[in-house]
Design an enzyme around this catalytic site. Structure first.
Site, mmCIF file in Angstrom:
data_model
loop_
_atom_site.group_PDB
_atom_site.id
_atom_site.type_symbol
_atom_site.label_atom_id
_atom_site.label_comp_id
_atom_site.label_asym_id
_atom_site.label_seq_id
_atom_site.Cartn_x
_atom_site.Cartn_y
_atom_site.Cartn_z
ATOM 1 N N ALA A 62 -68.127 17.055 -26.818
ATOM 2 C CA ALA A 62 -69.050 17.409 -25.728
ATOM 3 C C ALA A 62 -70.019 16.247 -25.535
ATOM 4 C CB ALA A 62 -69.809 18.668 -26.101
ATOM 5 N N GLY A 103 -65.624 18.928 -29.381
ATOM 6 C CA GLY A 103 -65.069 19.403 -28.112
ATOM 7 C C GLY A 103 -63.750 18.721 -27.778
ATOM 8 N N GLU A 106 -61.249 20.580 -29.628
ATOM 9 C CA GLU A 106 -61.114 21.882 -28.958
ATOM 10 C C GLU A 106 -60.267 21.741 -27.691
ATOM 11 O OE1 GLU A 106 -65.414 22.604 -28.938
ATOM 12 O OE2 GLU A 106 -65.039 24.447 -30.058
ATOM 13 N N GLU A 126 -69.748 19.072 -35.450
ATOM 14 C CA GLU A 126 -70.913 19.777 -34.884
ATOM 15 C C GLU A 126 -71.957 20.146 -35.928
ATOM 16 O OE1 GLU A 126 -67.809 20.285 -34.046
ATOM 17 O OE2 GLU A 126 -67.620 20.589 -31.879
#
Ligand SMILES: NC(=O)c1ccc[n+]([C@@H]2O[C@H](COP(=O)([O-])OP(=O)(O)OC[C@H]3O[C@@H](n4cnc5c(N)ncnc54)[C@H](O)[C@@H]3O)[C@@H](O)[C@H]2O)c1
Length: 699
Positions: A62, A103, A106, A126
């Site tokens: 992210a 992310g 993911e 994270e």
């Protein structure tokens, strides 16, 4: 700017992410992937899609810069994008080269298949920002790699290589080289063999005794993460993956993520992350500044610091010559370096080959003739201005022009040192911290005449040797030690009014410091601080100091190296034992001052400690010694054991609220030795204007 490239190879569309440096999933990139995917879906000639990265990354995750901003959840959100990919009517295959983190991993997991280069690194970092993977990572990873491995990856945040993950459900194929052609070939196979569109969410978790395992995991994680809420929440989220249906697990993950996003710990860790990045930026030295080539280094002085400094360069593959005045000192210094490497070798953290290479990179000499061609010379001789003068005058005579001449001085005036040469533009302070081969911090002390390319090169060198470089102006103690002097003085004065060393240390350690001030002092050497104090007594005659530390030193209690300091030590053991003798001296000093000792609360200790750091930090900032408030935080986080979950002293000031800090300081000013509590003008200004250190930088 195009955030993604769309091309086709026969019936396979390739979407290449283009958001350097790591293809972070910003709003722009999310939108671009959506657009490309829609194009592939509506193009009848396309039957499968490959999502690939570019540069050195598949996708780094992210966009942390969006955290807490409206763009973070703006449509298309990660959830929108992932839903579109997972439900795509055409197979989507991830081609993973480089890194797939957070992310990014993911994103790979919502694809139907994954092909990775064997050297790719996959991970969920994270937790290091006080968060958990919040876009399905905690739910899909256990379904693909198993509960135990997923939990390890999510709780530790450490990456795992594709080679290690090759036999798990996470990777359908690994390639020795580039993953992209392998992924395209895999996509063609999906088309010809009509392979199903596999969804990670549908994979079953078969884990007997899951609850017992998760209880065990909680019991292991809890004591290791006392000040950090994220690791236990990671366990909770993985537990939901095991015990609940997928959609319910996703909801639990989502609410745990939001909960963590708002914790002070995560805010502090994210601040620290950005602060480290910001520290490399120097406003008047653009990143395009041409650098001087540093291919060989010389270190003058093979003492405590010189040897450690040399190791940094050897570790980075840069040859170093160490210069001493006498053979015995040189032999001793080089033997210490070798012993350090041997201990790393014994611990298995260095291969024999690496050991040989590193030791070979370091050579010794007694002659300046042997260092005249060095690109960078770092002086680490005694902290005595006359000795520094001799060394720099000599360097100026013999070292080739264009070389950078650096001093590792902790306290001396870098401008004065530069003045010993005819080339002050080439002189800079490179202030390493002890142990120099371990401590992350490097203060880059910019003199009045230091050339911009010398500053830029020094910053680049700091990265090359894996340090965090922070720019400091010239002042007594630079950023770190100047603040530390104020802090130590406060803590020592507290002894006079009623505290004991072990109480102060405990309070600071409870706050999160790796070590309290007296343990630090015993480790660094009380004689070194004594030496600094003696100079301060002369230079600042009005400043009042506690007499206790000098009395400890007069007894030869210099700390661990003499087997006694603020604490007693058993032979060969570093565990501090509160000293009856020291406590007696503390009480005697109070009595001499006519002070009726009072109970000092832990809260007061922490406030006095932190607010003395903050007040000095504010002065350093307004004098322009530090470029930005966050640089001061970086100095404390990387060089002084400041707890990262508190974000650094000035971030902490903003958390407490500057008016509250000032209020407490005014209260302290009504008590013992009020002079230390004169507020820095910047603190008063920020408070009256309702500003914070963070937004003072913005203005
Ligand atoms: N020790 C620390 O924690 C620390 C931390 C940061 C910076 N520093 C700074 O680093 C410098 C060195 O400190 P140290 O603790 O390594 O000292 P040290 O006494 O351990 O080592 C100094 C070395 O320099 C050598 N030396 C002296 N004069 C010399 C000369 N003219 N030419 C060549 N070599 C010479 C000595 O023989 C000795 O080996 C000082 O400026 C100090 O302030 C020290």
């Amino acid at each position: 700017m195009a955030f993604a490239d769309y091309t086709s190879r026969g019936a396979v569309a390739v979407i290449a992410l283009k958001n350097p440096p790591v293809n972070a999933l910003s709003l722009g990139l999310r939108t671009a992937i959506m657009d490309c995917l829609e194009r592939a879906t509506t193009d009848a000639s396309i039957r499968a899609v490959v999502i690939a990265g570019s540069g050195t990354a598949f996708c780094g995750g992210a966009d942390v810069g969006e955290f807490g901003l409206p763009t973070m959840f703006a449509a298309p959100s990660l959830a929108d994008l992932f839903e579109l990919i997972e439900n795509s009517p055409k197979a989507v295959i991830a081609a993973i080269n480089g890194v797939a983190f957070g992310g990014g991993l993911e994103l790979a997991m919502v694809c139907h298949y994954r092909v990775a280069s064997a050297s790719a690194q996959l991970g969920m970092p994270e937790v290091k920002l006080g968060l958990l993977p919040g876009a399905g990572g905690t739910q899909r990873l256990p379904r693909l790699v198993g509960v135990e491995r997923a939990l390890n990856m999510i709780v530790s945040g450490n990456p795992v290589s594709a080679r290690e993950l090759a036999r798990t459900g996470l990777l359908d194929s690994t390639a020795d080289g580039d993953a992209l052609p392998a992924a395209v070939a895999f996509a063609e196979r999906v088309i010809t063999e009509k392979l199903p569109l596999k969804k990670a969410r549908d994979a079953k978790i078969d884990f007997p005794n899951a609850e017992a395992f998760l209880d065990f995991a909680r019991g292991t994680v809890a004591p290791l993460s006392k000040n950090y809420p994220a690791p236990l929440k990671c366990v909770e989220a993985v537990e939901a993956a095991v015990l609940k249906p997928f959609d319910e697990g996703m909801k639990i993950e989502g609410s745990l993520f939001i909960e963590l996003l708002n914790t002070p710990e995560s805010k502090a860790l994210r601040h620290a992350f950005f602060a480290m990045r910001a520290a490399a930026k120097i406003p008047d030295v653009p990143s395009s500044t041409p650098l001087r080539a540093i291919k060989s280094v010389a270190v003058v002085g093979a003492g405590t610091m010189g040897g450690g400094i040399a190791m940094n360069f050897a570790n980075a593959g840069i040859p170093v010559t160490v210069l001493e005045t006498a053979q015995a000192a040189l032999d001793k210094g080089l033997a210490t370096v070798k012993k350090n490497y041997e201990s790393t070798l014994k611990k298995g953290r260095l291969t024999q080959d690496e050991f040989d290479k590193r030791v070979k990179q370091i050579s010794g000499t007694l002659s300046y003739e042997d260092i005249k061609d060095a690109d960078l010379v770092i002086e680490a001789v005694f902290e005595d201005i006359q000795v520094k003068r001799q060394v720099f005058e000599k360097l100026d005579k013999v070292v080739k022009s264009g070389a950078i001449l650096a001093s590792n001085t902790s306290t001396l005036d870098v401008n004065k040192i530069a003045g010993f040469t005819q080339r002050p533009q080439d002189v800079i302070g490179l202030h390493f911290f002890s142990p120099a081969n371990v401590s992350k911090l490097l203060e880059i002390v910019r003199g009045a005449k230091t050339a911009k390319d010398v500053v830029a090169t020094s910053m680049a060198v700091s990265k090359q040797i894996k340090k965090v470089g922070v720019i400091s102006g010239v002042c007594d103690g630079f950023i770190g030690n100047r603040m530390m002097n104020a802090y130590f003085r406060q803590m020592e004065l507290l002894l006079d009014v009623g505290a004991l060393p072990q109480q102060i240390d405990k309070a600071m350690e409870k706050f999160g410091f790796a070590m309290g001030p007296f343990r630090v002092s015993d480790l660094a050497g009380n004689d070194i601080l004594w030496y600094i104090r003696k100079r301060l007594y002369v230079e600042y005659p009005d400043r009042v100091f506690s007499k206790t530390p000098d009395r400890i030193c007069e007894l030869g209690r210099f700390g661990q190296k003499t087997g006694a300091g603020w604490y007693d030590y058993k032979a060969g053991d570093r565990a501090p034992i509160p000293s009856e003798l020291v406590n007696k001296i503390v009480l005697e000093e109070s009595a001499k001052l006519g002070i009726a000792r009072r109970k000092v609360s832990d809260e007061e200790i922490v406030q006095r400690a932190l607010y003395s750091l903050i007040n000095e930090g504010a002065r350093i900032l307004e004098e322009g010694i530090a470029l930005r408030a966050s640089d001061i935080d970086v100095v404390y986080l990387t060089g002084y054991g400041f707890p990262d979950f508190r974000g650094g002293p000035l971030f902490y000031a903003d958390t407490v609220g500057i008016p509250n800090v000032l209020r407490a300081m005014r209260e302290f000013a009504r008590g013992y030795q009020p002079d230390a509590w004169e507020p820095a003008p910047l603190l008063s200004k920020l408070a009256s204007e309702g500003k914070t250190f963070a937004n003072w930088v913005d203005t």
